[in-house]
Design a protein around this motif. Structure first.
Motif, PDB file in Angstrom:
ATOM      1  N   PHE A 115      56.543 -16.137   9.221  1.00 14.62           N
ATOM      2  CA  PHE A 115      56.199 -16.706  10.538  1.00 14.62           C
ATOM      3  C   PHE A 115      55.287 -17.922  10.366  1.00 14.62           C
ATOM      4  CE2 PHE A 115      53.209 -16.964  14.077  1.00 14.62           C
ATOM      5  CZ  PHE A 115      54.051 -17.041  15.165  1.00 14.62           C
ATOM      6  N   ILE A 116      54.246 -17.781   9.536  1.00 11.36           N
ATOM      7  CA  ILE A 116      53.324 -18.895   9.308  1.00 11.36           C
ATOM      8  C   ILE A 116      54.042 -20.059   8.640  1.00 11.36           C
ATOM      9  CG2 ILE A 116      51.266 -19.644   8.042  1.00 11.36           C
ATOM     10  CD1 ILE A 116      50.089 -16.904   8.438  1.00 11.36           C
ATOM     11  N   TRP A 117      54.835 -19.762   7.602  1.00 15.13           N
ATOM     12  CA  TRP A 117      55.550 -20.840   6.907  1.00 15.13           C
ATOM     13  C   TRP A 117      56.534 -21.542   7.821  1.00 15.13           C
ATOM     14  CZ3 TRP A 117      56.694 -17.890   1.685  1.00 15.13           C
ATOM     15  CH2 TRP A 117      55.521 -17.888   0.917  1.00 15.13           C
ATOM     16  N   GLY A 118      57.177 -20.783   8.709  1.00 15.48           N
ATOM     17  CA  GLY A 118      58.091 -21.403   9.658  1.00 15.48           C
ATOM     18  C   GLY A 118      57.380 -22.361  10.597  1.00 15.48           C
ATOM     19  N   SER A 119      56.192 -21.969  11.072  1.00 15.40           N
ATOM     20  CA  SER A 119      55.423 -22.849  11.956  1.00 15.40           C
ATOM     21  C   SER A 119      54.902 -24.070  11.216  1.00 15.40           C
ATOM     22  CB  SER A 119      54.244 -22.074  12.564  1.00 15.40           C
ATOM     23  OG  SER A 119      53.266 -21.776  11.578  1.00 15.40           O
ATOM     24  N   ALA A 120      54.659 -23.929   9.905  1.00 12.72           N
ATOM     25  CA  ALA A 120      54.099 -25.040   9.129  1.00 12.72           C
ATOM     26  C   ALA A 120      55.085 -26.186   8.960  1.00 12.72           C
ATOM     27  CB  ALA A 120      53.643 -24.546   7.755  1.00 12.72           C
ATOM     28  N   PHE A 121      56.390 -25.954   9.193  1.00 13.42           N
ATOM     29  CA  PHE A 121      57.355 -27.040   9.108  1.00 13.42           C
ATOM     30  C   PHE A 121      57.024 -28.152  10.100  1.00 13.42           C
ATOM     31  CE2 PHE A 121      60.315 -24.246   6.766  1.00 13.42           C
ATOM     32  CZ  PHE A 121      60.786 -25.152   5.829  1.00 13.42           C
ATOM     33  N   VAL A 122      56.501 -27.764  11.262  1.00  8.76           N
ATOM     34  CA  VAL A 122      56.119 -28.765  12.259  1.00  8.76           C
ATOM     35  C   VAL A 122      54.982 -29.622  11.725  1.00  8.76           C
ATOM     36  CG1 VAL A 122      55.260 -29.119  14.600  1.00  8.76           C
ATOM     37  CG2 VAL A 122      56.873 -27.256  14.138  1.00  8.76           C
ATOM     38  N   ALA A 123      53.962 -28.966  11.130  1.00 10.55           N
ATOM     39  CA  ALA A 123      52.834 -29.705  10.566  1.00 10.55           C
ATOM     40  C   ALA A 123      53.283 -30.608   9.424  1.00 10.55           C
ATOM     41  CB  ALA A 123      51.764 -28.724  10.078  1.00 10.55           C
ATOM     42  N   GLN A 124      54.172 -30.094   8.566  1.00 11.80           N
ATOM     43  CA  GLN A 124      54.648 -30.897   7.440  1.00 11.80           C
ATOM     44  C   GLN A 124      55.445 -32.105   7.927  1.00 11.80           C
ATOM     45  OE1 GLN A 124      56.006 -27.062   5.287  1.00 11.80           O
ATOM     46  NE2 GLN A 124      55.885 -28.585   3.674  1.00 11.80           N
ATOM     47  N   SER A 125      56.219 -31.917   8.981  1.00  7.88           N
ATOM     48  CA  SER A 125      56.999 -33.023   9.528  1.00  7.88           C
ATOM     49  C   SER A 125      56.080 -34.131  10.035  1.00  7.88           C
ATOM     50  CB  SER A 125      57.902 -32.517  10.657  1.00  7.88           C
ATOM     51  OG  SER A 125      58.598 -33.570  11.266  1.00  7.88           O
ATOM     52  N   HIS A 126      55.016 -33.754  10.757  1.00  5.56           N
ATOM     53  CA  HIS A 126      54.080 -34.754  11.284  1.00  5.56           C
ATOM     54  C   HIS A 126      53.257 -35.373  10.160  1.00  5.56           C
ATOM     55  CE1 HIS A 126      55.066 -34.126  15.434  1.00  5.56           C
ATOM     56  NE2 HIS A 126      54.707 -32.851  15.430  1.00  5.56           N
ATOM     57  N   GLY A 127      52.868 -34.571   9.169  1.00  7.41           N
ATOM     58  CA  GLY A 127      52.062 -35.092   8.067  1.00  7.41           C
ATOM     59  C   GLY A 127      52.782 -36.150   7.265  1.00  7.41           C
ATOM     60  N   MET A 128      54.093 -35.979   7.097  1.00  4.25           N
ATOM     61  CA  MET A 128      54.880 -36.942   6.319  1.00  4.25           C
ATOM     62  C   MET A 128      54.990 -38.309   6.988  1.00  4.25           C
ATOM     63  SD  MET A 128      55.728 -35.457   3.515  1.00  4.25           S
ATOM     64  CE  MET A 128      54.091 -34.753   3.711  1.00  4.25           C
ATOM     65  N   ASP A 129      54.576 -38.402   8.264  1.00  5.11           N
ATOM     66  CA  ASP A 129      54.597 -39.700   8.940  1.00  5.11           C
ATOM     67  C   ASP A 129      53.508 -40.636   8.425  1.00  5.11           C
ATOM     68  OD1 ASP A 129      56.694 -38.845  10.535  1.00  5.11           O
ATOM     69  OD2 ASP A 129      55.384 -38.183  12.177  1.00  5.11           O
ATOM     70  N   HIS A 130      52.520 -40.094   7.718  1.00  4.95           N
ATOM     71  CA  HIS A 130      51.343 -40.884   7.355  1.00  4.95           C
ATOM     72  C   HIS A 130      51.071 -40.950   5.851  1.00  4.95           C
ATOM     73  CE1 HIS A 130      50.419 -40.790  11.644  1.00  4.95           C
ATOM     74  NE2 HIS A 130      50.547 -39.479  11.613  1.00  4.95           N
ATOM     75  N   ILE A 131      51.476 -39.950   5.091  1.00  7.81           N
ATOM     76  CA  ILE A 131      51.224 -39.934   3.648  1.00  7.81           C
ATOM     77  C   ILE A 131      52.461 -39.427   2.920  1.00  7.81           C
ATOM     78  CG2 ILE A 131      48.710 -39.635   3.797  1.00  7.81           C
ATOM     79  CD1 ILE A 131      49.115 -36.656   3.383  1.00  7.81           C
ATOM     80  N   GLY A 132      52.479 -39.614   1.597  1.00  6.13           N
ATOM     81  CA  GLY A 132      53.602 -39.179   0.795  1.00  6.13           C
ATOM     82  C   GLY A 132      53.618 -37.686   0.569  1.00  6.13           C
ATOM     83  N   PRO A 133      54.747 -37.150   0.131  1.00  8.84           N
ATOM     84  CA  PRO A 133      54.879 -35.695  -0.032  1.00  8.84           C
ATOM     85  C   PRO A 133      53.956 -35.103  -1.085  1.00  8.84           C
ATOM     86  CG  PRO A 133      56.796 -36.856  -0.916  1.00  8.84           C
ATOM     87  CD  PRO A 133      56.003 -37.851  -0.159  1.00  8.84           C
ATOM     88  N   MET A 134      53.743 -35.801  -2.203  1.00  9.04           N
ATOM     89  CA  MET A 134      52.873 -35.244  -3.235  1.00  9.04           C
ATOM     90  C   MET A 134      51.405 -35.292  -2.825  1.00  9.04           C
ATOM     91  SD  MET A 134      54.591 -33.928  -5.717  1.00  9.04           S
ATOM     92  CE  MET A 134      55.655 -33.334  -4.405  1.00  9.04           C
ATOM     93  N   MET A 135      50.993 -36.337  -2.103  1.00 10.10           N
ATOM     94  CA  MET A 135      49.623 -36.388  -1.585  1.00 10.10           C
ATOM     95  C   MET A 135      49.407 -35.239  -0.598  1.00 10.10           C
ATOM     96  SD  MET A 135      46.640 -37.787  -1.495  1.00 10.10           S
ATOM     97  CE  MET A 135      46.840 -39.354  -2.352  1.00 10.10           C
ATOM     98  N   PHE A 136      50.375 -35.047   0.298  1.00 10.36           N
ATOM     99  CA  PHE A 136      50.273 -33.947   1.259  1.00 10.36           C
ATOM    100  C   PHE A 136      50.188 -32.612   0.528  1.00 10.36           C
ATOM    101  CE2 PHE A 136      51.826 -30.789   4.243  1.00 10.36           C
ATOM    102  CZ  PHE A 136      51.262 -31.179   5.448  1.00 10.36           C
ATOM    103  N   THR A 137      51.056 -32.428  -0.481  1.00 14.84           N
ATOM    104  CA  THR A 137      51.073 -31.176  -1.240  1.00 14.84           C
ATOM    105  C   THR A 137      49.764 -30.965  -1.991  1.00 14.84           C
ATOM    106  OG1 THR A 137      53.479 -31.297  -1.528  1.00 14.84           O
ATOM    107  CG2 THR A 137      52.262 -29.895  -3.067  1.00 14.84           C
TER     108      THR A 137
END
Length: 302
Positions: A15-37
């Motif tokens: 459930f938590i991981w499913g909701s985190a897709f929204v956060a990951q989608s918005h986060g990728m608008d501003h920084i790269g995937p490895m920085m976010f990770t």
């Protein structure tokens, strides 16, 4: 913790991981995937650090502190996390989200297969049809009607091996060490440091981008990593890895629900059928083994 409690905790994690897709989608608008990770996993490590320090102190007093071999296992788990995330992100650059979502789900049947080949763990028979139903459900949920493999698809497909190995070994090693918080914190730190080093070397970034993505990073770091990945370590001490893989695949269903509610995504009838197949496979791996245990053995005639 009972098996049923562990499986319910795994559903909560999905459930938590499913909701985190929204956060990951918005986060990728501003920084790269490895920085976010990297940043989110380091935040997750900080969340769990007080519990890990307390646990390590208690183990040291009993003379049961993690050994050098244990620390090597923790580093390996962190490396597997990074490999899974990195290979997947590299593949997503040159493939569709549809293909990436479906191909990632192929780790589900890989877990019981690896458990059988490497650890000689024979799962309950319901795992095999459940894993197949889960993969078919993922295919339908992804909306793919035609799957053409490209180089990007190959990268995503390669990520299923480290993800499957991580699911296979995380509970086993945490149970052997009797140090779930230490294992969780250690693997987060390893993954976060390596991903951040990768980002600083290969990705453009700025403080303004980090600030813009801070809400998404905090949500993903505190809940998706700090809470959910730590809970995974705890739950998998009491649940079979093959069961866990199928239950955690319900993350796709929750992601679809959150996408529907928060991002306006809509599922086709085939997508809803895919959700149904994943949920049926989830229920099957929980209820069928319990039914076998609950059924008393036949008694012989005197």
């Amino acid at each position: 913790m009972t098996r049923i409690q562990a499986n319910l905790l795994l559903v909560f994690i999905a459930f938590i991981w499913g909701s985190a897709f929204v956060a990951q989608s918005h986060g990728m608008d501003h920084i790269g995937p490895m920085m976010f990770t990297g940043v989110r996993f380091l935040i997750g490590a900080m969340v769990v650090l007080p519990l890990a320090l307390r646990e390590h102190t208690a183990l040291s007093r009993r003379g049961a502190a993690p050994t050098a071999s244990d620390w090597r296992h923790i580093v390996l788990l962190g490396g597997l996390m990074l490999m899974g995330a990195a290979l997947q992100q590299i593949g997503i650059v040159s493939t569709s989200i549809t293909n990436a979502g479906f191909l990632t789900a192929l780790y589900v049947p890989l877990v019981p297969l690896l458990g059988w080949l490497m650890l000689r763990q024979l799962p309950h028979w319901s795992v095999w049809p459940g894993a197949v139903a889960c993969v078919v459900g993922a295919f339908l949920l992804s909306g793919a009607h035609e799957l053409r493999l490209s180089l990007g698809d190959a990268w995503v497909l390669a990520s299923t091996l480290p993800w499957a190995l991580h699911v296979l070994f995380v509970g086993r090693w945490a149970d052997r060490m009797n140090a779930p918080f230490t294992v969780a914190c250690g693997q987060f730190f390893v993954c976060g440091v390596l991903a951040l080093a990768w980002a600083l070397w290969a990705e453009p970034w700025s403080w303004a981008g980090l600030q813009a993505a801070s809400g998404a990073i905090l949500y993903a770091g505190v809940l998706s990593v700090g809470v959910a990945f730590t809970a995974q370590v705890l739950a998998q001490r009491h649940a079979q890895a093959s069961d866990a893989a199928i239950i955690l695949s319900s993350e796709m269903v929750f992601a679809a629900v959150f996408g529907y509610v928060l991002m306006g995504d809509r599922l086709s009838p085939m997508g809803w059928l895919g959700c149904g197949l994943i949920l049926v496979s989830l229920l099957a791996v929980q209820l069928l083994p319990a039914r076998r245990v609950a059924t008393p053995p036949p008694t012989g005639h005197p």
